[in-house]
Design a protein around this motif. Structure first.
Motif, PDB file in Angstrom:
ATOM      1  N   VAL A 184      40.010 112.745  17.277  1.00 47.58           N
ATOM      2  CA  VAL A 184      38.606 112.359  17.442  1.00 47.58           C
ATOM      3  C   VAL A 184      38.340 110.967  16.883  1.00 47.58           C
ATOM      4  N   SER A 185      38.898 110.625  15.722  1.00 47.67           N
ATOM      5  CA  SER A 185      38.636 109.303  15.138  1.00 47.67           C
ATOM      6  C   SER A 185      39.273 108.194  15.963  1.00 47.67           C
ATOM      7  N   ASP A 230      37.205 107.826  19.251  1.00 46.01           N
ATOM      8  CA  ASP A 230      35.921 107.179  18.960  1.00 46.01           C
ATOM      9  C   ASP A 230      36.107 105.688  18.715  1.00 46.01           C
ATOM     10  N   THR A 270      34.312 102.501  20.905  1.00 44.31           N
ATOM     11  CA  THR A 270      33.546 101.381  20.367  1.00 44.31           C
ATOM     12  C   THR A 270      34.078 100.041  20.859  1.00 44.31           C
ATOM     13  N   GLU A 308      27.781 108.238  19.556  1.00 47.45           N
ATOM     14  CA  GLU A 308      28.193 109.638  19.655  1.00 47.45           C
ATOM     15  C   GLU A 308      29.692 109.757  19.392  1.00 47.45           C
ATOM     16  N   SER A 309      30.181 110.991  19.374  1.00 43.08           N
ATOM     17  CA  SER A 309      31.573 111.245  19.054  1.00 43.08           C
ATOM     18  C   SER A 309      32.181 112.192  20.081  1.00 43.08           C
ATOM     19  N   SER A 361      33.520 114.764  19.421  1.00 43.92           N
ATOM     20  CA  SER A 361      33.295 116.133  18.936  1.00 43.92           C
ATOM     21  C   SER A 361      32.279 116.883  19.787  1.00 43.92           C
TER      22      SER A 361
END
Length: 529
Positions: free
Chosen positions: A117-118, A121, A125, A146-147, A149
């Motif tokens: 997820v990181s 994300d 960006t 948002e993410s 997730s």
């Protein structure tokens, strides 16, 4: 002229440059225009007696008139030559490479999503677009605030997507300058076939999630009344099946044994069921009544019965399932209860028997009918999984009706020997020979009980796409994390090709309309006195 052609070739590129010599045709309208002299005007006078005689002179010099009309006609000829040569304009344009992230649907499960997820994300960006790695490549749209997730889920519908097949599609469909980062699991079942050939700007990242899957493979009551439960267990490098027999069962009772998962037994009126206590999604049914198998035969197949009965008995006893095996002649009444299997070794019509049990899913096997002509031949039976050739002496024609049926066995010439046809409540097997040594050597083959066992109890391979957790070999590629830093993609230039043919055709049509208008105006002026 040659200098003009060199100039045009330097400015444009032509598919048919030799046709540029048609530009010499511009001389044609010029020549016609020069020799097409305007007729003299007639001046009416009252008398010619006062006119002084003069020496007749003819103008021999050429004069240019209607210059705009001449220019339009010359330009039309030149455009026609250019259109035939099919000019193209190539230029270098700066483009920002496409940057896409593709996620295998299984990565949306919590065990995988937490690891990526990181990283995903961070790519978002930086302007990367996120897609699912499945047919159509649907986009996951979310803003930089948002993410990933928000798309995390406890179950996915497309868990069986072949990541390598999707990578091959991406390699063919994405432009050469595109950048793609593909996240997939490291599970073997998600990577089938050959390793795909990818572009240099493709990055494949297998995500590891150590896990062990345990599931219920099957369960049935044995001849001694026990409940036999077979469990499956899959780890990173192996799959094993273990079974246990429970002697006493009560409704809604939790059954457990040392070294085995705990299951819950649920009793119903028509069929019982089992479910893993740790997972409510893994549930299987258990048939309450014994497996009922009937062999119905006529007088001409009395010898066939002893072979098929012995093979069926061996297969059923090897399975250990509770069963009843009944032999019924065609002169005996038809059974009132629907069996699970019936071997229809008779020329009686089968449809009326099936119509008596519309709600029961029956399985039937028919052999060669007496009314169908048998052919003598010297061939063999081709049966998957059986290396030894089984000699075939006699068979009947398969006919056109079976053209859409699934072929399970073939003869040595590739013709169907055993077919399977599925309908809503009926599974029909058709054997184009008989279970007798005069027709083939199958009854005397040691594989006969094994082949009937495969028909009675087909392998349930659903676990391959649901519970198999074997991983890719380490020597192929070790699971790795995506790097924390990402290099910025500098703008690149690509060559853009613009076809000028359509533009030239449109310009020629416009000039033709203008030329016709000017020609009309010149004609009107010429007719005026």
């Amino acid at each position: 002229m040659s200098y003009l052609l060199v100039f045009l070739n330097a400015l444009f590129q032509f598919l048919h440059p030799v046709l540029l010599w048609a530009l010499a045709g511009v001389a044609v309208p010029v020549a016609i225009h020069l020799w097409n002299k305007r007729p003299p005007k007639v001046v009416e006078v009252g008398s010619i007696k006062w006119l002084q005689p003069s020496k007749s002179q003819r103008l021999s010099r050429l004069q240019l008139t209607n210059l705009w009309l001449l220019l339009l006609r010359s330009l039309l000829v030149a455009l026609l030559a250019l259109i035939l040569a099919e000019p193209q304009w190539k230029r270098q344009v700066s483009v920002l490479p496409e940057r896409n992230v593709y996620l295998h649907p299984a990565l949306l499960l919590p065990a995988y999503a937490a690891q990526i997820v990181s990283h995903v994300d961070s790519l978002v960006t930086r302007g990367w677009q996120v897609h699912l790695l499945q047919p159509g490549f649907p986009e996951l749209s979310f803003t930089a605030e948002e993410s990933l997730s928000k798309y995390q889920t406890d179950s996915v519908k497309a868990d069986s997507v072949n990541a390598w097949a999707m990578l091959r599609v991406l390699s063919r469909s994405l432009p050469p300058h595109a950048h793609a980062t593909v996240f997939s699991t490291d599970l073997l079942r998600h990577h089938q076939g050959e390793y795909p050939v990818m572009h240099d700007n493709f990055n494949w990242v297998p995500v590891s999630s150590p896990q062990t899957a345990v599931w219920l493979q099957e369960a049935f009551y044995t001849t001694s009344g026990q409940l036999l439960v077979k469990f499956g267990r899959s780890e990173a490098n192996r799959v094993e099946f273990i079974e246990h027999r429970f002697t006493k069962t009560k409704a809604n009772e939790a059954l457990s044994a040392s070294g085995f998962p705990t299951v819950r037994f649920i009793s119903h009126s028509s069929a019982d069921s089992l479910a893993l206590v740790e997972s409510t999604k893994n549930k299987i049914e258990i048939q309450k009544l014994p497996l009922q198998v009937i062999i119905r035969h006529d007088k001409a197949r009395q010898q066939d019965v002893k072979y098929i009965r012995a093979a069926l008995q061996t297969a059923l006893e090897h399975k250990g399932i509770s069963h009843t095996l009944t032999v019924s002649s065609s002169s005996a009444p038809l059974p009132n209860a629907a069996p699970d299997w019936i071997f229809w070794l008779t020329d009686e019509p089968l449809a009326p028997f099936l119509a008596r049990f519309p709600e029961k899913r029956l399985k039937t096997l028919q052999d060669a009918r007496t009314s169908t002509k048998a052919h003598q031949l010297n061939s063999w039976l081709q049966i998957p999984g059986i290396v030894q050739q089984v000699p075939l002496h006699k068979r009947t024609s398969s006919g056109e009706k079976e053209a859409t049926a699934k072929v399970l066995w073939q003869d040595g010439y590739g013709n169907p020997m055993l077919t399977q046809t599925l309908t809503q409540n009926h599974t029909q097997y058709q054997f184009f020979s008989r279970f007798h040594p005069s027709w083939n050597d199958l009854p005397d083959s040691g594989h006969f009980p094994e082949l009937l066992y495969q028909l009675l109890f087909p392998a349930n391979e659903a676990w391959l796409t649901k519970f198999d957790t074997r991983t890719l070999p380490p020597q192929l590629q070790q699971p790795q994390l995506f790097p924390a830093s990402f290099s910025k993609n500098s703008p690149k230039t690509v060559e853009e090709v613009i076809d000028l043919k359509l533009w030239l055709v449109a310009l020629a049509a416009l000039l033709l309309a203008l030329e016709r208008w000017l020609a009309g105006q010149s004609f009107k002026q010429a007719r005026q006195p």
